[in-house]
Design a protein around this motif. Structure first.
Motif, PDB file in Angstrom:
ATOM      1  N   ARG A 186     -45.351 -76.930  37.847  1.00 45.62           N
ATOM      2  CA  ARG A 186     -43.889 -76.936  37.863  1.00 45.62           C
ATOM      3  C   ARG A 186     -43.399 -77.694  36.629  1.00 45.62           C
ATOM      4  N   THR A 187     -42.098 -77.711  36.409  1.00 43.42           N
ATOM      5  CA  THR A 187     -41.553 -78.479  35.291  1.00 43.42           C
ATOM      6  C   THR A 187     -41.765 -79.969  35.551  1.00 43.42           C
ATOM      7  N   LEU A 188     -42.357 -80.642  34.581  1.00 43.79           N
ATOM      8  CA  LEU A 188     -42.678 -82.055  34.699  1.00 43.79           C
ATOM      9  C   LEU A 188     -41.791 -82.870  33.765  1.00 43.79           C
ATOM     10  N   ILE A 189     -41.678 -84.159  34.074  1.00 41.87           N
ATOM     11  CA  ILE A 189     -40.970 -85.078  33.182  1.00 41.87           C
ATOM     12  C   ILE A 189     -41.997 -86.042  32.590  1.00 41.87           C
ATOM     13  N   ILE A 190     -42.034 -86.102  31.268  1.00 38.55           N
ATOM     14  CA  ILE A 190     -42.950 -86.999  30.567  1.00 38.55           C
ATOM     15  C   ILE A 190     -42.171 -88.228  30.121  1.00 38.55           C
ATOM     16  N   LYS A 191     -42.644 -89.393  30.515  1.00 36.14           N
ATOM     17  CA  LYS A 191     -41.971 -90.635  30.149  1.00 36.14           C
ATOM     18  C   LYS A 191     -42.963 -91.557  29.439  1.00 36.14           C
ATOM     19  N   VAL A 192     -42.616 -91.937  28.206  1.00 36.67           N
ATOM     20  CA  VAL A 192     -43.460 -92.854  27.440  1.00 36.67           C
ATOM     21  C   VAL A 192     -43.108 -94.276  27.841  1.00 36.67           C
ATOM     22  N   VAL A 193     -44.097 -95.010  28.344  1.00 36.30           N
ATOM     23  CA  VAL A 193     -43.899 -96.402  28.755  1.00 36.30           C
ATOM     24  C   VAL A 193     -44.867 -97.257  27.952  1.00 36.30           C
ATOM     25  N   GLU A 194     -44.312 -97.952  26.961  1.00 36.51           N
ATOM     26  CA  GLU A 194     -45.105 -98.745  26.020  1.00 36.51           C
ATOM     27  C   GLU A 194     -46.127 -97.837  25.328  1.00 36.51           C
ATOM     28  N   ASN A 195     -47.418 -98.016  25.556  1.00 42.32           N
ATOM     29  CA  ASN A 195     -48.405 -97.168  24.857  1.00 42.32           C
ATOM     30  C   ASN A 195     -49.126 -96.230  25.825  1.00 42.32           C
ATOM     31  N   ARG A 196     -48.451 -95.879  26.908  1.00 47.16           N
ATOM     32  CA  ARG A 196     -48.979 -94.926  27.876  1.00 47.16           C
ATOM     33  C   ARG A 196     -47.874 -93.933  28.236  1.00 47.16           C
TER      34      ARG A 196
END
Length: 462
Positions: free
Chosen positions: A212-222
């Protein structure tokens, strides 16, 4: 059985610098596309275009306008679609608030409210009225004696009141990927990058796969991968109570049963407020020094202060850490409330619109920030839906200013409500009982004007 959307998360291991840089670039450009759409299509004149997003997309392709984003087409098309959907939702919210305001406006007759609701249902009529264009009066209102000029001006005035600012996005670390922009592998996920035909391999801490459509969230270096899932709501046979709740002064909620939940929320918020006040005070002094050096031409010293004393990495990390701690505590307290009270219905005020700043001392205003109110409402509604608990909003007029026993107006001071006839009672317990009683009040509905509500309450005083 009822279903609700629950967001689950996947986490990555530490990312390589080049991978992190590429993801941040995509996130920043994704944000820029959305912000352009917000600035270009959030206005009144763009209302007719919102039903034709494909025309906007085709024009961008035809004129090569989309090339400036330097993103694969699926990315900017997804950003465009999300922004248009958000603008539509914003207009729907504006119309909803106009309808609520009209319901509470005792100067409007029933036929006046019917006309306004009819106009709000038609984007074409609504747009014409907002832009002062000529329009054909709907046939059902042609033979009715209505003050169209007054009603149309009222629609415009309410729209200006609730339109608000352009809903810009400030999150350059978050973007969406549909099923054409990623693929799972045994140890992680591949995400399409800006280089044609290539994807970024990212290792995840679990091996689950979604489509399904996902949300990618950058948190610091991950990264965090947010996945919306449809899950079945729970059903509890032993949930039989109807309770009223009120946002407490020193805790999350006071309940009509006489119990309190989230007693430490005020401590969490208070400590963070004090910490930020101290840190921001120091940062402000460094900002003044930085500006002074710039004015004197000492660019090297100014840059040194900017780099060593005004960085955002540690500042944002600690702030995020605190917010997550508060969110965790709010969820824990809500779970405890539901588990202990076993409600089949929760009666409450609308937390987003209750004026906490007027209800509490100046020292508390900073703690009860907008995100706290919105988050509490969102999580409470979610947990009610998840547990098949009905929630009912009531008219909040004077729930904290009258005695729940004799209906006399009294004085609230901090935690104590003093009734001239019944004496002292805990202010928030008193309010929560009043909120529960307001549920079945046939004279004071959700949209009854507060002046009328006051007259009704004054007439009930024993």
């Amino acid at each position: 059985m009822n279903t609700i959307v629950k967001t689950v998360k996947q986490h990555s291991y530490e990312l390589e610098k080049e991978t992190l840089k590429e993801l941040l670039f995509i996130g920043n450009q994704f944000k820029n596309v959305k912000n352009y759409v917000y600035s270009r299509y959030s206005g009144i004149n763009s209302i007719p275009l919102l039903s034709k997003p494909r025309e906007i997309r085709d024009e961008w392709v035809k004129s090569s306008f989309a090339n400036q984003w330097k993103l694969p087409a699926r990315y900017w098309k997804l950003a465009l679609s999300e922004a248009i959907s958000n603008i539509k939702a914003e207009w729907s919210n504006i119309k909803r608030r106009i309808k609520e305001q009209c319901k509470a406006n005792y100067n409007l007759a029933k036929i006046d409210k019917h006309y306004i609701n009819y106009i709000l249902k038609s984007n074409e009529l609504y747009h014409r009225i907002l832009t002062h264009e000529e329009y054909d009066i709907p046939s059902k209102f042609k033979d009715v004696d209505l003050n169209f000029k007054y009603l149309n001006n009222l629609i415009r005035r309410y729209t200006r009141k609730y339109k608000g600012k352009i809903p810009y996005s400030y999150k350059s670390t978050t973007f969406s990927v549909d099923i054409g922009l990623y693929s799972y592998r045994d140890d992680g996920i591949n995400i399409t990058c800006t280089k044609k035909g290539k994807r970024l391999p990212i290792k995840l801490t679990d091996s689950k796969k979604y489509d399904r459509t996902l949300i990618i969230k950058v948190v610091e270096n991950r990264i965090e991968v947010h996945i919306p899932l449809n899950i079945r709501a729970k059903y509890h046979k032993d949930y039989e109570n109807i309770i009223g709740i009120d946002k407490g002064y020193k805790y999350l909620f006071a309940v009509s049963s006489g119990k309190f939940y989230g007693e430490n929320l005020n401590d969490y918020l208070g400590k963070e407020t004090e910490r930020l006040n101290e840190i921001n005070g120091k940062r402000n002094r460094f900002y003044a020094l930085y500006n002074r050096h710039l004015e004197q031409g000492n660019v090297k010293k100014a840059n040194s202060i900017l780099q060593n004393n005004l960085g955002r990495v540690k500042y944002d990390h600690n702030k995020l850490k605190h917010n997550e701690t508060v969110k965790s505590y709010i969820n824990h307290s809500l779970n405890k409330l539901i588990d202990k009270e076993k409600p089949k219905e929760i009666v409450m005020e609308h937390l987003d619109f209750v004026n906490w700043s007027g209800k509490y001392p100046e020292s508390v205003k900073r703690k009860l920030s907008r995100w706290i109110k919105g988050y509490i409402r969102e999580r409470l509604e979610y947990k009610c839906n998840y547990n098949n608990i009905k929630y009912t909003y009531i008219n909040p007029a004077y729930t904290s200013k009258v005695c729940n026993k004799c209906s006399s107006f009294g004085i609230r001071k901090g935690d104590i409500f003093t009734c001239p006839k019944c004496g002292e009672i805990h202010a928030d317990i008193n309010a929560s009982v009043n909120i529960l009683d307001r549920k079945d009040d046939k004279e004071i509905s959700l949209y009854t004007n507060y002046r009328i509500a006051k007259k009704i309450l004054e007439g009930r005083a024993i």
